[in-house]
Scaffold this active site. Structure first.
Site, PDB file in Angstrom:
ATOM      1  N   ASP A  56       0.797  -1.197   0.092  1.00 29.89           N
ATOM      2  CA  ASP A  56       0.157   0.057  -0.034  1.00 29.89           C
ATOM      3  C   ASP A  56       1.008   1.302   0.042  1.00 29.89           C
ATOM      4  O   ASP A  56       0.747   2.418  -0.569  1.00 29.89           O
ATOM      5  CB  ASP A  56      -1.003  -0.097   1.198  1.00 29.89           C
ATOM      6  CG  ASP A  56      -2.327   0.938   0.895  1.00 29.89           C
ATOM      7  OD1 ASP A  56      -2.930   0.515  -0.238  1.00 29.89           O
ATOM      8  OD2 ASP A  56      -2.728   1.678   1.523  1.00 29.89           O
ATOM      9  N   GLU A  97       0.355  10.676   5.521  1.00 40.14           N
ATOM     10  CA  GLU A  97       0.163   9.388   5.230  1.00 40.14           C
ATOM     11  C   GLU A  97       1.626   8.540   4.866  1.00 40.14           C
ATOM     12  O   GLU A  97       1.759   7.486   5.500  1.00 40.14           O
ATOM     13  CB  GLU A  97      -0.941   9.023   4.284  1.00 40.14           C
ATOM     14  CG  GLU A  97      -1.597   7.658   4.332  1.00 40.14           C
ATOM     15  CD  GLU A  97      -2.928   7.629   3.597  1.00 40.14           C
ATOM     16  OE1 GLU A  97      -3.839   8.351   3.797  1.00 40.14           O
ATOM     17  OE2 GLU A  97      -2.978   6.830   2.480  1.00 40.14           O
ATOM     18  N   GLU A 149     -11.244   6.118  -2.189  1.00 38.92           N
ATOM     19  CA  GLU A 149     -11.095   6.539  -0.748  1.00 38.92           C
ATOM     20  C   GLU A 149     -12.176   5.834  -0.146  1.00 38.92           C
ATOM     21  O   GLU A 149     -12.085   5.585   1.079  1.00 38.92           O
ATOM     22  CB  GLU A 149     -11.280   8.097  -0.686  1.00 38.92           C
ATOM     23  CG  GLU A 149     -10.199   8.772  -1.093  1.00 38.92           C
ATOM     24  CD  GLU A 149      -8.804   9.014  -0.514  1.00 38.92           C
ATOM     25  OE1 GLU A 149      -8.487   7.743  -0.047  1.00 38.92           O
ATOM     26  OE2 GLU A 149      -8.387   9.858  -0.446  1.00 38.92           O
ATOM     27  N   GLU A 219      -9.640  -2.895  -6.192  1.00 39.68           N
ATOM     28  CA  GLU A 219      -9.881  -2.961  -4.993  1.00 39.68           C
ATOM     29  C   GLU A 219      -9.766  -4.529  -4.341  1.00 39.68           C
ATOM     30  O   GLU A 219      -8.992  -4.892  -3.424  1.00 39.68           O
ATOM     31  CB  GLU A 219     -10.749  -2.111  -4.186  1.00 39.68           C
ATOM     32  CG  GLU A 219     -10.549  -0.665  -4.333  1.00 39.68           C
ATOM     33  CD  GLU A 219      -9.356  -0.102  -3.428  1.00 39.68           C
ATOM     34  OE1 GLU A 219      -9.070  -0.637  -2.510  1.00 39.68           O
ATOM     35  OE2 GLU A 219      -8.709   1.064  -3.814  1.00 39.68           O
TER      36      GLU A 219
HETATM   37  C1  HMH Z   1      -5.175   0.275  -2.672  1.00 43.65           C
HETATM   38  N1  HMH Z   1      -6.783   1.754  -2.180  1.00 43.65           N
HETATM   39  C2  HMH Z   1      -5.619   1.318  -1.807  1.00 43.65           C
HETATM   40  N2  HMH Z   1      -4.949   2.068  -0.846  1.00 43.65           N
HETATM   41  C3  HMH Z   1      -5.355   3.127  -0.291  1.00 43.65           C
HETATM   42  N3  HMH Z   1      -4.448   3.668   0.509  1.00 43.65           N
HETATM   43  C4  HMH Z   1      -6.521   3.687  -0.595  1.00 43.65           C
HETATM   44  C5  HMH Z   1      -7.290   3.088  -1.594  1.00 43.65           C
HETATM   45  C6  HMH Z   1      -7.184   5.044  -0.040  1.00 43.65           C
HETATM   46  O1  HMH Z   1      -6.367   5.840   0.288  1.00 43.65           O
END
Ligand code: HMH
Length: 230
Positions: A56, A97, A149, A219
């Site tokens: 991520d 983040e 989001e 996702e």
């Molecule tokens: C895969 N989808 C993914 N990572 C993230 N950090 C977000 C959405 C949301 O910011």
């Protein structure tokens, strides 16, 4: 136009609400994925969590330029100057983040410089890059932005609900995306998307719906990859 909502119907709940009802199974497939459910019930494999964390981080580094491209589109195409503030606030939280990922990775012993993007991640990042093209309408891009989001918000909020058994060391992660402030921000993005979708030609509406479905698929693949079920 059979099967299609009239413009008045759409204005009541918004196009996003209509699409969420129409595609609720695929939407809940993205927000109630077995990986998320394993966090929520406390059975999560911490190796899978570490995989997700490293992957991520790479995703977020590609997501930031995508958000920058949405900002450019808003500046050029938006009919409402307040859109820019919402998008900018999203960019600002990405700065925070990225710093969070670095400190979290250090805690878990994950070497971010050694993480190799897996296929689902590469595919998702390539998809984001395709949305950065100037040919992609602001309405389509903001719809994708909202969906990206909203999936994280919905997923991690589940892990914080009463009765969930999320391990203590993961609650901070869940709060990042599951907190009310992030929920409000997603609502602001949804309002922008609804406003734009409410006055867009049918061909762009179709593109936005297809793009939304693509986001949801990516996702799910991203969770599958993290969960080790890809
Ligand atoms: C895969 N989808 C993914 N990572 C993230 N950090 C977000 C959405 C949301 O910011």
């Amino acid at each position: 136009m059979e099967g299609k909502k009239t413009r008045e119907e759409v204005e009541k709940s918004g196009m996003i609400g209509t699409w969420m009802r129409k595609h609720r199974l695929i939407y809940s497939g993205a927000t109630k994925h077995p990986f998320i459910l394993s966090i929520r019930d406390g059975t999560v494999d911490l190796e899978a969590f570490k995989t997700w964390l490293g992957q991520d981080y790479i995703f977020v580094r590609a997501f930031a330029p995508f958000v920058a491209s949405v900002l450019i589109k808003a500046w050029k195409e938006s009919d409402d100057s307040s859109d820019m503030e919402v998008i900018l606030s999203g960019m600002a939280s990405l700065n925070d983040e990225i710093a969070w990922f670095k400190s979290e990775a250090a805690k878990w012993g994950v070497q971010l410089s050694e993480v190799v993007p897996q296929k689902a991640n590469q595919d998702y990042c390539r998809f984001l890059e395709s949305l950065m093209s100037p040919d992609v309408e602001y309405t389509v891009a903001i719809t994708a932005f909202w969906a990206i989001e909203a999936v994280y918000q919905g997923s991690f909020a589940l892990c914080l609900e009463d009765g969930s058994k999320t391990p203590a060391e993961l609650t901070e992660t869940c709060r990042r995306w599951g907190n009310d402030g992030f929920g409000q921000y997603c609502n602001s993005l949804q309002k922008i998307a609804n406003r734009r979708l409410g006055k867009t030609p049918d061909d762009v509406l179709t593109k936005a719906e297809v793009t939304l479905l693509r986001v949801l698929e990516h996702e799910v693949e991203f969770w599958n990859m993290s969960h080790g079920s890809a």
